[in-house]
Enzyme design. Structure first.
Site, PDB file in Angstrom:
ATOM      1  N   CYS A 168       8.742  -3.867 -11.162  1.00 20.61           N
ATOM      2  CA  CYS A 168       8.074  -3.718  -9.873  1.00 20.61           C
ATOM      3  C   CYS A 168       7.075  -4.848  -9.761  1.00 20.61           C
ATOM      4  O   CYS A 168       6.222  -4.998 -10.630  1.00 20.61           O
ATOM      5  CB  CYS A 168       7.371  -2.370  -9.754  1.00 20.61           C
ATOM      6  N   ASN A 195      14.920  -1.502 -15.533  1.00 19.62           N
ATOM      7  CA  ASN A 195      15.342  -0.101 -15.412  1.00 19.62           C
ATOM      8  C   ASN A 195      16.314   0.245 -16.534  1.00 19.62           C
ATOM      9  O   ASN A 195      16.921  -0.629 -17.141  1.00 19.62           O
ATOM     10  CB  ASN A 195      16.088   0.102 -14.092  1.00 19.62           C
ATOM     11  N   ARG A 219      18.355  -3.737  -5.571  1.00 19.97           N
ATOM     12  CA  ARG A 219      17.008  -3.586  -4.985  1.00 19.97           C
ATOM     13  C   ARG A 219      15.920  -3.649  -6.060  1.00 19.97           C
ATOM     14  O   ARG A 219      15.131  -4.578  -6.098  1.00 19.97           O
ATOM     15  CB  ARG A 219      16.948  -2.257  -4.199  1.00 19.97           C
ATOM     16  N   ASP A 220      15.906  -2.698  -6.981  1.00 19.93           N
ATOM     17  CA  ASP A 220      14.824  -2.648  -7.977  1.00 19.93           C
ATOM     18  C   ASP A 220      14.939  -3.843  -8.922  1.00 19.93           C
ATOM     19  O   ASP A 220      13.934  -4.391  -9.385  1.00 19.93           O
ATOM     20  CB  ASP A 220      14.908  -1.338  -8.779  1.00 19.93           C
TER      21      ASP A 220
HETATM   22  P1  HMG Z   1       0.146  -3.772   5.430  1.00 26.55           P
HETATM   23  O1  HMG Z   1      -0.357  -5.173   5.299  1.00 26.55           O
HETATM   24  O2  HMG Z   1      -0.854  -2.657   5.307  1.00 26.55           O
HETATM   25  O3  HMG Z   1       0.960  -3.637   6.793  1.00 26.55           O
HETATM   26  O4  HMG Z   1       1.290  -3.576   4.356  1.00 26.55           O
HETATM   27  P2  HMG Z   1       0.457  -3.281   8.246  1.00 26.55           P
HETATM   28  O5  HMG Z   1       1.067  -1.983   8.630  1.00 26.55           O
HETATM   29  O6  HMG Z   1      -1.030  -3.423   8.356  1.00 26.55           O
HETATM   30  O7  HMG Z   1       1.122  -4.452   9.123  1.00 26.55           O
HETATM   31  C1  HMG Z   1       0.714  -5.817   8.952  1.00 26.55           C
HETATM   32  C2  HMG Z   1       1.795  -6.735   9.504  1.00 26.55           C
HETATM   33  O8  HMG Z   1       2.971  -6.593   8.728  1.00 26.55           O
HETATM   34  C3  HMG Z   1       2.223  -6.412  10.943  1.00 26.55           C
HETATM   35  O9  HMG Z   1       2.568  -7.674  11.545  1.00 26.55           O
HETATM   36  C4  HMG Z   1       3.465  -5.615  10.781  1.00 26.55           C
HETATM   37  O10 HMG Z   1       4.382  -5.708  11.873  1.00 26.55           O
HETATM   38  C5  HMG Z   1       4.091  -6.278   9.550  1.00 26.55           C
HETATM   39  P3  HMG Z   1       1.575  -8.398  12.617  1.00 26.55           P
HETATM   40  O11 HMG Z   1       1.361  -7.369  13.692  1.00 26.55           O
HETATM   41  O12 HMG Z   1       0.332  -8.678  11.817  1.00 26.55           O
HETATM   42  O13 HMG Z   1       2.341  -9.620  12.993  1.00 26.55           O
HETATM   43  N1  HMG Z   1       4.923  -5.310   8.833  1.00 26.55           N
HETATM   44  C6  HMG Z   1       6.203  -5.488   8.476  1.00 26.55           C
HETATM   45  N2  HMG Z   1       7.058  -6.521   8.664  1.00 26.55           N
HETATM   46  C7  HMG Z   1       8.326  -6.352   8.200  1.00 26.55           C
HETATM   47  N3  HMG Z   1       8.761  -5.211   7.604  1.00 26.55           N
HETATM   48  C8  HMG Z   1       7.940  -4.182   7.392  1.00 26.55           C
HETATM   49  C9  HMG Z   1       6.591  -4.309   7.839  1.00 26.55           C
HETATM   50  N4  HMG Z   1       5.545  -3.465   7.787  1.00 26.55           N
HETATM   51  C10 HMG Z   1       4.538  -4.088   8.392  1.00 26.55           C
HETATM   52  N5  HMG Z   1       8.380  -3.067   6.816  1.00 26.55           N
HETATM   53  C11 HMG Z   1       3.335  -2.480   3.654  1.00 26.55           C
HETATM   54  C12 HMG Z   1       1.913  -2.299   4.206  1.00 26.55           C
HETATM   55  C13 HMG Z   1       3.855  -1.110   3.284  1.00 26.55           C
HETATM   56  C14 HMG Z   1       4.192  -3.099   4.739  1.00 26.55           C
HETATM   57  C15 HMG Z   1       3.280  -3.412   2.414  1.00 26.55           C
HETATM   58  O14 HMG Z   1       2.349  -2.870   1.518  1.00 26.55           O
HETATM   59  C16 HMG Z   1       4.607  -3.560   1.722  1.00 26.55           C
HETATM   60  O15 HMG Z   1       5.530  -4.153   2.258  1.00 26.55           O
HETATM   61  N6  HMG Z   1       4.727  -3.029   0.476  1.00 26.55           N
HETATM   62  C17 HMG Z   1       5.994  -3.042  -0.255  1.00 26.55           C
HETATM   63  C18 HMG Z   1       5.785  -3.174  -1.738  1.00 26.55           C
HETATM   64  C19 HMG Z   1       7.117  -3.046  -2.439  1.00 26.55           C
HETATM   65  O16 HMG Z   1       8.170  -3.277  -1.871  1.00 26.55           O
HETATM   66  N7  HMG Z   1       7.080  -2.671  -3.744  1.00 26.55           N
HETATM   67  C20 HMG Z   1       8.297  -2.488  -4.524  1.00 26.55           C
HETATM   68  C21 HMG Z   1       9.081  -1.268  -4.148  1.00 26.55           C
HETATM   69  S1  HMG Z   1       8.443   0.245  -4.851  1.00 26.55           S
HETATM   70  C22 HMG Z   1       9.152   0.311  -6.444  1.00 26.55           C
HETATM   71  O17 HMG Z   1       9.727  -0.641  -6.884  1.00 26.55           O
HETATM   72  C23 HMG Z   1       9.080   1.597  -7.219  1.00 26.55           C
HETATM   73  C24 HMG Z   1      10.408   2.350  -7.283  1.00 26.55           C
HETATM   74  O18 HMG Z   1      11.419   1.562  -7.884  1.00 26.55           O
HETATM   75  C25 HMG Z   1      10.244   3.654  -8.078  1.00 26.55           C
HETATM   76  C26 HMG Z   1       9.541   3.460  -9.425  1.00 26.55           C
HETATM   77  O19 HMG Z   1      10.015   2.685 -10.261  1.00 26.55           O
HETATM   78  O20 HMG Z   1       8.491   4.110  -9.580  1.00 26.55           O
HETATM   79  C27 HMG Z   1      10.900   2.726  -5.869  1.00 26.55           C
HETATM   80 MG    MG Z   2      11.702   1.333 -10.049  1.00 24.28          MG
END
Ligand code: HMG
Ligand code: MG
Length: 315
Positions: A254, A263, A25-26
């Site tokens: 990320c 990582n 995943r990450d």
């Molecule tokens: P948004 O644009 O605000 O979403 O994004 P929304 O709620 O306004 O919805 C817009 C459209 O997206 C809608 O569709 C939803 O159905 C669809 P429409 O009605 O327009 O046709 N939608 C989705 N479709 C599929 N799957 C979903 C989903 N959600 C909404 N889950 C959102 C908000 C959270 C979805 C977006 O910002 C996002 O996907 N962000 C993810 C970013 C990400 O994955 N980053 C990496 C992971 S975090 C990380 O790596 C850190 C970690 O490792 C720890 C560390 O290292 O610190 C964990």
């Molecule tokens: Mg991470």
């Protein structure tokens, strides 16, 4: 035969540690190219076979936000066909109810929400404010718990933020406590951009303890940008934390924090824990082989020192 370090225990450290593997995943969320679904499935299967007790498989996030993991449903369907119920035990990230619905449809049992400790990263990673991210998590966590699922909560930017600089420990504790109050079982404290140092790790764990959150509820998630990840694990062990996130081969980053690099490599962690005589249950040779194979798929060598040292000897 793969070399192993001599075992010389150190007093005062935990006897056993859980390694929470996040490479598929990450690691793969951050690759420039999209890794084929069957390669991801083979990587995950090899990591499970290597004895990693928890392997985070993918993310049910918006496919336009992380195109590298847009195949999440296909991947989990394929793994379920191959591994049966074991695949349903693999955790996945879900930021919101839409993501949870997608995981529930596939019968998955373990999900993780991911919060930000800072305003800027909440906006860049989740399109929410620091406060409004909880409006997204609250119904998601409640629905998952009602369905009998297990929910982990990540907190990102716990040790520093590329846009905001220093992040006060009280701010991190406040975000973590909110997630625990919403019902997450374990908090993973993320050093998203790899700037943590050992004293800071101990200070953060102590701040959680002062707020009534014991180290048994905490996991530590280090990125290795400045080469401090293992030193930070040592600090975490001295503070009593027993769950560490790591990524096979040191893949990772990320996509919404450009200064995030790989990582902590699982192999580096396994070598370190083995030398201390701390039980982890992972077959080092098998993880090295999985990472060396994955590096071949990605067309570049693993950044992990242990993989580089052992890749030629691993089967
Ligand atoms: P948004 O644009 O605000 O979403 O994004 P929304 O709620 O306004 O919805 C817009 C459209 O997206 C809608 O569709 C939803 O159905 C669809 P429409 O009605 O327009 O046709 N939608 C989705 N479709 C599929 N799957 C979903 C989903 N959600 C909404 N889950 C959102 C908000 C959270 C979805 C977006 O910002 C996002 O996907 N962000 C993810 C970013 C990400 O994955 N980053 C990496 C992971 S975090 C990380 O790596 C850190 C970690 O490792 C720890 C560390 O290292 O610190 C964990
Ligand atoms: Mg991470």
């Amino acid at each position: 035969m793969t070399a192993l370090p001599m075992v010389v225990p150190e007093a005062g450290l935990p006897a056993k540690v859980t390694i929470y593997e996040v490479g598929p995943r990450d690691g793969l969320q951050n690759e420039k190219s999209v890794v084929p679904t069957e390669v991801k499935a083979a990587f995950i299967t090899r990591l499970v076979d290597a004895g990693l007790p928890i392997v985070e498989a993918t993310s049910f996030v918006h496919p336009d936000w992380v195109p590298q993991l847009a195949d999440a449903a296909d991947l989990m369907r394929g793994l379920t066909a191959d591994l049966g119920d074991a695949a349903r035990q693999l955790p996945v990230l879900v930021p919101n109810q839409r993501g949870l619905d997608r995981a529930v449809e596939l019968g998955l049992r373990h999900v993780a929400v991911f919060a930000s400790a800072t305003e800027t990263f909440a906006s860049k990673n989740l399109n929410r404010t620091l406060a409004s991210q909880f409006e997204m998590f609250e119904p998601t966590i409640r629905q998952a718990l009602d369905a009998g699922m297990d929910v982990r909560g990540y907190v990102s930017m716990c040790f520093g933020d590329p846009w905001e600089g220093a992040v006060p420990v009280e701010q991190v504790v406040a975000v973590g406590k909110r997630l625990l109050d919403l019902g997450v079982g374990q908090l993973s404290l993320g050093d998203t951009i790899g700037v943590a140092t050992a004293g800071h790790v101990k200070a953060l764990v102590a701040a959680f303890a002062d707020a009534g959150v014991g180290c048994e509820r905490l996991a530590l998630h280090f990125h290795d940008t400045y080469g401090q990840a293992l030193t930070n694990v040592h600090a975490g062990l001295q503070a009593g934390v027993t769950t560490y996130d790591a990524s096979a081969g040191g893949l990772g980053g990320c996509p919404y924090a450009k200064s995030a690099t790989g990582n902590l490599a699982t192999e580096d962690l396994v070598w370190f824990l083995t030398g201390l005589g701390i039980e982890h249950g992972v077959d080092l040779e098998a993880v090295v082989a999985a990472s060396a194979w994955m590096a071949g798929q990605l067309g570049r060598p693993s950044p992990s020192a242990v993989v580089r040292a052992l890749a030629d000897t691993a089967g």
